[in-house]
Scaffold this motif. Sequence first.
Motif, short mmCIF file in Angstrom:
data_model
loop_
_atom_site.label_atom_id
_atom_site.label_comp_id
_atom_site.label_asym_id
_atom_site.label_seq_id
_atom_site.Cartn_x
_atom_site.Cartn_y
_atom_site.Cartn_z
N PHE A 30 55.37 78.62 -70.26
CA PHE A 30 54.29 77.64 -70.25
C PHE A 30 53.22 77.99 -71.30
O PHE A 30 52.71 77.10 -71.99
CB PHE A 30 53.64 77.56 -68.86
CG PHE A 30 54.57 77.09 -67.78
CD1 PHE A 30 55.55 76.16 -68.05
CD2 PHE A 30 54.45 77.59 -66.49
CE1 PHE A 30 56.42 75.72 -67.06
CE2 PHE A 30 55.30 77.17 -65.49
CZ PHE A 30 56.30 76.22 -65.77
N ASP A 46 50.90 74.77 -72.60
CA ASP A 46 50.63 73.91 -71.45
C ASP A 46 49.29 74.22 -70.78
O ASP A 46 48.81 73.42 -69.98
CB ASP A 46 51.74 74.06 -70.40
CG ASP A 46 53.05 73.43 -70.87
OD1 ASP A 46 53.02 72.71 -71.88
OD2 ASP A 46 54.09 73.66 -70.23
N ASP A 87 43.54 69.93 -62.55
CA ASP A 87 44.51 69.56 -61.52
C ASP A 87 45.05 70.84 -60.88
O ASP A 87 45.92 71.50 -61.44
CB ASP A 87 45.64 68.74 -62.13
CG ASP A 87 46.63 68.25 -61.09
OD1 ASP A 87 46.50 68.63 -59.91
OD2 ASP A 87 47.56 67.50 -61.45
N TYR A 88 44.54 71.19 -59.70
CA TYR A 88 44.92 72.45 -59.06
C TYR A 88 46.37 72.44 -58.59
O TYR A 88 47.03 73.48 -58.60
CB TYR A 88 43.98 72.73 -57.89
CG TYR A 88 42.75 73.51 -58.29
CD1 TYR A 88 42.52 74.80 -57.82
CD2 TYR A 88 41.81 72.96 -59.16
CE1 TYR A 88 41.40 75.52 -58.21
CE2 TYR A 88 40.68 73.66 -59.55
CZ TYR A 88 40.49 74.94 -59.07
OH TYR A 88 39.37 75.66 -59.48
N HIS A 89 46.88 71.31 -58.18
CA HIS A 89 48.28 71.23 -57.75
C HIS A 89 49.22 71.58 -58.91
O HIS A 89 50.30 72.12 -58.68
CB HIS A 89 48.60 69.82 -57.24
CG HIS A 89 48.21 69.61 -55.81
ND1 HIS A 89 48.98 70.06 -54.76
CD2 HIS A 89 47.12 69.00 -55.27
CE1 HIS A 89 48.38 69.74 -53.62
NE2 HIS A 89 47.26 69.10 -53.90
N HIS A 90 48.81 71.29 -60.09
CA HIS A 90 49.67 71.53 -61.26
C HIS A 90 49.46 72.93 -61.84
O HIS A 90 50.44 73.64 -62.09
CB HIS A 90 49.38 70.48 -62.33
CG HIS A 90 50.21 70.64 -63.57
ND1 HIS A 90 51.57 70.45 -63.60
CD2 HIS A 90 49.86 71.00 -64.84
CE1 HIS A 90 52.04 70.67 -64.81
NE2 HIS A 90 51.02 71.00 -65.59
N TYR A 91 48.20 73.33 -62.01
CA TYR A 91 47.93 74.55 -62.78
C TYR A 91 47.85 75.82 -61.94
O TYR A 91 48.26 76.89 -62.40
CB TYR A 91 46.62 74.39 -63.57
CG TYR A 91 46.76 73.51 -64.78
CD1 TYR A 91 47.46 73.95 -65.90
CD2 TYR A 91 46.19 72.24 -64.81
CE1 TYR A 91 47.60 73.14 -67.02
CE2 TYR A 91 46.32 71.42 -65.92
CZ TYR A 91 47.03 71.88 -67.03
OH TYR A 91 47.18 71.07 -68.13
N MET A 103 51.10 77.57 -61.51
CA MET A 103 51.56 78.08 -62.79
C MET A 103 50.89 79.41 -63.13
O MET A 103 51.53 80.34 -63.63
CB MET A 103 51.30 77.04 -63.89
CG MET A 103 52.13 75.77 -63.74
SD MET A 103 51.61 74.43 -64.86
CE MET A 103 51.94 75.16 -66.45
N LYS A 109 39.72 72.28 -53.12
CA LYS A 109 40.96 71.94 -53.82
C LYS A 109 42.05 72.99 -53.62
O LYS A 109 43.23 72.72 -53.90
CB LYS A 109 40.69 71.79 -55.33
CG LYS A 109 39.79 70.62 -55.69
CD LYS A 109 39.63 70.54 -57.20
CE LYS A 109 38.75 69.35 -57.58
NZ LYS A 109 38.60 69.26 -59.07
N VAL A 160 46.99 73.48 -51.90
CA VAL A 160 47.94 74.08 -52.84
C VAL A 160 48.57 75.35 -52.27
O VAL A 160 49.52 75.89 -52.85
CB VAL A 160 47.25 74.38 -54.19
CG1 VAL A 160 48.26 74.71 -55.27
CG2 VAL A 160 46.40 73.21 -54.63
N GLN A 196 52.38 76.05 -52.25
CA GLN A 196 52.98 76.24 -53.55
C GLN A 196 52.74 77.64 -54.11
O GLN A 196 53.39 78.02 -55.09
CB GLN A 196 52.43 75.20 -54.54
CG GLN A 196 52.74 73.77 -54.18
CD GLN A 196 52.04 72.79 -55.11
OE1 GLN A 196 51.09 72.09 -54.74
NE2 GLN A 196 52.49 72.74 -56.35
#
Length: 246
Positions: free
Chosen positions: A64, A69, A93-97, A100, A130, A134, A137
């Motif tokens: 990434f 990214d 965007d916490y769900h995305h980053y 990662m 936020k 998450v 994940q």
Amino acid sequence: MVNGQEICQRLRRHSSHIKQRNPPRIVPGFSLQSLQKDVVVRGPPRAGAYSPRPPKYPTSFRRFYRRGDFPISMEFDTYGQKVAWKIEVDKIDYHHYLPMFFDGLVETTHPYKFFARQGIKDMLQHGGSKILPVVPQLIIPIKNALNTRDPEVVCTTLKVIQQLVMSADMIGEALVPYYRQILPILNIFKNKNVNSGDGIDYTQMKEENIGDLIQETLEILERFGGDDAFINIKYMVPTYESCLLN
């Protein structure tokens, strides 16, 4: 004339030379060979419970990062290196980053470990409400980092777990169902403290003593995990004693 006593002495010296020239054979245990004379049975292999198990490279975080990214870059000031965010952290965007960045907990080389650890720190400081959605994940990245059994990675992950639990309300309780995934490694390393005798244990000064960090982490999990936290910790780490009874 050579008498019988001299002959016996020569035979003993000769047999001792033969033994010195021919060391005993090493044979596997529980075999027919182990019943023979002049053999040494090979011991069992080491279990390797504490042996590091490095991840496969390149890691997902490294891919990434190389792909660009992450909305981050490195800056230098009078205090050294720091992470510069291209957008405000609380608008990410916490769900995305966040998952990662947690994937980067296994990194031990620069600059990947620097970006991963600092990125996690910044996002947990500014995430607030936020973060809680998450949490599911984050379990697999945490488990993968602990399973490396690398002392540096394990210590870093324990500190991140502590920060995660205290970063927002209800996160400690949200982690309770996942103790089966994240606590087995803690049970293995719980009593692995450095015993340096009269020497100085510098890992304690750096807060990198695995045994102490595990105890601190378990206490934080119990304090913030609600009514069911202790019984679930005790199930996975039988030697743990409640810190709330003192």
